[in-house]
Scaffold this active site. Structure first.
Site, PDB file in Angstrom:
ATOM      1  N   TRP A 148       0.796  -1.223   0.000  1.00  0.00           N
ATOM      2  CA  TRP A 148       0.000   0.000   0.000  1.00  0.00           C
ATOM      3  C   TRP A 148       0.828   1.272   0.000  1.00  0.00           C
ATOM      4  O   TRP A 148       0.298   2.363  -0.211  1.00  0.00           O
ATOM      5  CB  TRP A 148      -0.953   0.026   1.198  1.00  0.00           C
ATOM      6  CG  TRP A 148      -0.316  -0.212   2.538  1.00  0.00           C
ATOM      7  CD1 TRP A 148      -0.318  -1.381   3.249  1.00  0.00           C
ATOM      8  CD2 TRP A 148       0.421   0.724   3.344  1.00  0.00           C
ATOM      9  NE1 TRP A 148       0.368  -1.226   4.442  1.00  0.00           N
ATOM     10  CE2 TRP A 148       0.828   0.055   4.513  1.00  0.00           C
ATOM     11  CE3 TRP A 148       0.772   2.072   3.195  1.00  0.00           C
ATOM     12  CZ2 TRP A 148       1.571   0.679   5.527  1.00  0.00           C
ATOM     13  CZ3 TRP A 148       1.514   2.700   4.185  1.00  0.00           C
ATOM     14  CH2 TRP A 148       1.901   2.008   5.340  1.00  0.00           C
ATOM     15  N   ASN A 149       2.139   1.194   0.240  1.00  0.00           N
ATOM     16  CA  ASN A 149       2.898   2.435   0.424  1.00  0.00           C
ATOM     17  C   ASN A 149       3.208   3.156  -0.893  1.00  0.00           C
ATOM     18  O   ASN A 149       3.152   4.375  -0.983  1.00  0.00           O
ATOM     19  CB  ASN A 149       4.171   2.183   1.222  1.00  0.00           C
ATOM     20  CG  ASN A 149       5.124   1.217   0.542  1.00  0.00           C
ATOM     21  OD1 ASN A 149       4.709   0.381  -0.275  1.00  0.00           O
ATOM     22  ND2 ASN A 149       6.395   1.307   0.868  1.00  0.00           N
ATOM     23  N   LYS A 172      -2.576  -9.386  -6.559  1.00  0.00           N
ATOM     24  CA  LYS A 172      -3.288  -9.140  -5.315  1.00  0.00           C
ATOM     25  C   LYS A 172      -2.899  -7.744  -4.880  1.00  0.00           C
ATOM     26  O   LYS A 172      -1.814  -7.496  -4.379  1.00  0.00           O
ATOM     27  CB  LYS A 172      -2.938 -10.141  -4.224  1.00  0.00           C
ATOM     28  CG  LYS A 172      -3.876 -10.014  -3.001  1.00  0.00           C
ATOM     29  CD  LYS A 172      -3.194 -10.262  -1.680  1.00  0.00           C
ATOM     30  CE  LYS A 172      -2.321  -9.165  -1.200  1.00  0.00           C
ATOM     31  NZ  LYS A 172      -3.060  -7.911  -0.777  1.00  0.00           N
ATOM     32  N   SER A 226       6.520  -7.693   3.870  1.00  0.00           N
ATOM     33  CA  SER A 226       7.354  -7.837   5.056  1.00  0.00           C
ATOM     34  C   SER A 226       8.079  -9.182   5.022  1.00  0.00           C
ATOM     35  O   SER A 226       7.722 -10.083   4.252  1.00  0.00           O
ATOM     36  CB  SER A 226       6.487  -7.752   6.313  1.00  0.00           C
ATOM     37  OG  SER A 226       5.621  -8.885   6.385  1.00  0.00           O
ATOM     38  N   GLU A 247      10.827  -8.901  -2.576  1.00  0.00           N
ATOM     39  CA  GLU A 247      11.482  -7.719  -2.009  1.00  0.00           C
ATOM     40  C   GLU A 247      10.835  -7.489  -0.662  1.00  0.00           C
ATOM     41  O   GLU A 247       9.665  -7.117  -0.574  1.00  0.00           O
ATOM     42  CB  GLU A 247      11.320  -6.521  -2.942  1.00  0.00           C
ATOM     43  CG  GLU A 247      12.188  -5.335  -2.545  1.00  0.00           C
ATOM     44  CD  GLU A 247      11.454  -4.345  -1.666  1.00  0.00           C
ATOM     45  OE1 GLU A 247      11.674  -4.401  -0.429  1.00  0.00           O
ATOM     46  OE2 GLU A 247      10.677  -3.544  -2.187  1.00  0.00           O
ATOM     47  N   LEU A 248      11.614  -7.720   0.408  1.00  0.00           N
ATOM     48  CA  LEU A 248      11.047  -7.778   1.749  1.00  0.00           C
ATOM     49  C   LEU A 248      11.534  -6.601   2.598  1.00  0.00           C
ATOM     50  O   LEU A 248      11.937  -5.581   2.073  1.00  0.00           O
ATOM     51  CB  LEU A 248      11.376  -9.130   2.372  1.00  0.00           C
ATOM     52  CG  LEU A 248      10.967 -10.343   1.511  1.00  0.00           C
ATOM     53  CD1 LEU A 248      11.360 -11.648   2.176  1.00  0.00           C
ATOM     54  CD2 LEU A 248       9.470 -10.313   1.207  1.00  0.00           C
ATOM     55  N   CYS A 281      10.320   0.883   2.341  1.00  0.00           N
ATOM     56  CA  CYS A 281      11.219  -0.235   2.661  1.00  0.00           C
ATOM     57  C   CYS A 281      12.679   0.212   2.741  1.00  0.00           C
ATOM     58  O   CYS A 281      13.472  -0.405   3.454  1.00  0.00           O
ATOM     59  CB  CYS A 281      11.065  -1.349   1.627  1.00  0.00           C
ATOM     60  SG  CYS A 281      11.365  -0.818  -0.069  1.00  0.00           S
ATOM     61  N   GLU A 382      12.310  -3.123  11.953  1.00  0.00           N
ATOM     62  CA  GLU A 382      11.815  -2.130  11.013  1.00  0.00           C
ATOM     63  C   GLU A 382      10.648  -1.370  11.643  1.00  0.00           C
ATOM     64  O   GLU A 382       9.595  -1.939  11.905  1.00  0.00           O
ATOM     65  CB  GLU A 382      11.366  -2.820   9.724  1.00  0.00           C
ATOM     66  CG  GLU A 382      10.979  -1.871   8.624  1.00  0.00           C
ATOM     67  CD  GLU A 382      10.647  -2.592   7.324  1.00  0.00           C
ATOM     68  OE1 GLU A 382      10.777  -1.969   6.258  1.00  0.00           O
ATOM     69  OE2 GLU A 382      10.261  -3.781   7.376  1.00  0.00           O
TER      70      GLU A 382
END
Length: 481
Positions: A148-149, A172, A226, A247-248, A281, A382
């Site tokens: 969502w960012n 999704k 995440s 990409e976490l 991130c 984080e």
């Protein structure tokens, strides 16, 4: 605005599905709602994508490139409406959202060009009569999970290479910010994506995301998420050995050397720590400062933080808005409290702003924690909110050990005047991207992704195509004259 699900070339509104309400994080006012996909919906979308797969694979490279170029054209004509809508649902100021959306269009144009460069090669053989022909083919039905960012931009990071490679794509999308994405989907559809080759399914990760990850006919999944979510995706994807591009999370250090321009370094740290209220991130979580300039740097950064003006992102001139929801504020307060309880000093912020402007929204002052202990939450986890923690170092070896001490390895930043020294430090940092005197590690034509627990695979650059392509060797015996 109440949106549905985009499947098989049309917007659909199944009555049996749950609906999710979206509110403006700056005012609390309703913005719209979206249907939420379930596992049955995912099955329906996968079936449509399988039908579309040979159509997508059969498109010439020029046709796939033309779709991406047309979509980028449409995005650019609608950018103002998209940016305002994204601010209403997510909170980032309109100027930031405009920048995000236009970069997404650039990503689509980049992969339009890359589609024309997907080729092959003739490889050497061990026998004179053998020819080894290596070609690249679409992997099949692809799935993506978008956060969502930066929802529009990161959607393009996945849709661009998938379409360029000739893969149908099921996304999704985030239920928190699906409305501007709906406008993006319209652009892609109007640009000529074949029916069934694009599905957009807002939904919750444990339901729709898990159904995509474990679906036996989805061949690759790309997710920005995440670390715990990425681990769940990987476990679910193991059933049919899906290709993965993950990409976490990150906990990026910014290092300030004694010879750095402290004003420039502090401004860069302030922007990277508090842009989008730290909900990035690659945001700066930890700031490691040479002890000789530590106090001076903290004073400059604290002044910048205290002078940050917050407001509703649709208002002219606003550069910093609210966080997404109350859970972000709760996490920031928990990290702040943990650090202070362990001996840190609150240098700036640390509270909600006062005033009628902020009473109905999720606002929190940009917060600077000084002398943060190594075991405090901001230094180890984080935060994903407007908090930056500062600690001092004495030697390069100590600083490198501090920077590399966590499971995260997405981004790091170095500020100083001795470029030879900084290059040497960069070589020893365990991160997928290192910025030297710049506070960003994303570049359109270069790979983006993390080391260690921060991810698998890469996005952007030509490497961004890798997840969506399978190599094939054709070994052929030829008649020799």
């Amino acid at each position: 605005m109440d949106r549905g699900l985009f499947i098989d070339g049309a917007w659909r509104f199944p009555e049996a599905l749950e609906r999710f309400d979206i509110t403006d994080p700056a005012s609390g006012e309703p913005v719209g709602s979206t249907l939420l996909a379930d596992a049955e919906t995912v099955d329906y979308a996968v079936a449509a994508a399988e039908t579309a797969a040979p159509v997508m694979a059969g498109l010439r490279a020029e046709e796939r490139a033309a779709i991406l170029e047309r979509a980028a054209d449409l995005i650019e004509t609608r950018v103002e409406d998209m940016a305002v809508l994204l601010t209403r649902e997510q909170g980032k100021p309109v100027a930031d959202n405009r920048k995000e959306i236009l970069f997404g269009a650039k990503v689509l144009r980049y992969y339009a060009a890359e589609a024309l460069r997907i080729g092959g090669s003739l490889r050497p053989a061990m026998a004179a009569e053998i020819k080894n022909i290596v070609s690249y083919h679409p992997v099949g039905v692809a799935a993506a999970i978008v956060p969502w960012n930066y929802p529009v931009d990161l959607y393009c990071w996945k849709a661009g290479p998938a379409i360029a490679a000739g893969c149908p794509l099921i996304v999704k999308s985030p239920p928190e910010t699906p409305l501007a994405i709906g406008m993006l989907v319209d652009c892609l559809n109007e640009a000529g994506v074949p029916d069934g080759a694009l599905a957009d399914l807002p939904g919750h990760g444990p339901v729709a995301g898990a159904a995509l990850a474990r679906h036996p006919r989805v061949r690759v999944i790309s997710a920005t998420a995440s670390i715990p979510a990425g681990q769940d995706i990987m476990r679910n994807a193991a059933g049919n050995l899906k290709k993965l591009c993950l990409e976490l999370g990150g906990n990026a250090p910014l290092v300030v050397m004694a010879d750095a321009d402290l004003e420039a370094a502090a401004r860069a740290a302030h922007r990277r720590a508090f842009s989008n209220m730290g909900q990035i991130c690659i945001t700066v979580n930890r700031i490691l400062v040479d002890r000789r300039v530590h106090n001076e740097f903290v004073a400059i950064l604290a002044d910048l933080a205290e002078g940050t003006q917050l407001g509703h992102g649709v208002d002219a001139g606003v550069e910093y808005g609210p966080v997404l929801n109350q859970s972000v504020i709760a996490r920031v307060e928990a990290h702040q409290r943990d650090a202070v309880d362990k001996g840190a000093r609150l240098a700036a912020g640390g509270k909600r702003p006062a005033g009628e402007t902020y009473d109905s929204g999720f606002f929190y002052r940009p917060t600077v924690i000084d002398d943060a202990p190594a075991d405090s939450l901001p230094m180890t986890s984080e935060t994903y909110g407007p908090l930056a923690a500062v600690a001092a170092f004495d030697t390069d070896a100590q600083m490198i050990a501090m920077a590399n001490s966590l499971e995260y390895g997405l981004a790091a930043y170095l500020y100083g005047a001795d470029l030879e020294r900084l290059w040497g430090v960069a070589d020893r940092l365990e991160f997928g991207g290192v910025g030297i005197n710049v506070n960003d590690v994303s570049e359109l034509q270069a790979p983006f992704g993390g080391w260690k627990m921060s991810g698998i695979g890469r996005e952007l650059g030509p490497e961004g195509l890798d997840a969506y392509l399978e190599p094939k060797l054709v070994k052929m015996r030829v008649r020799r004259a």
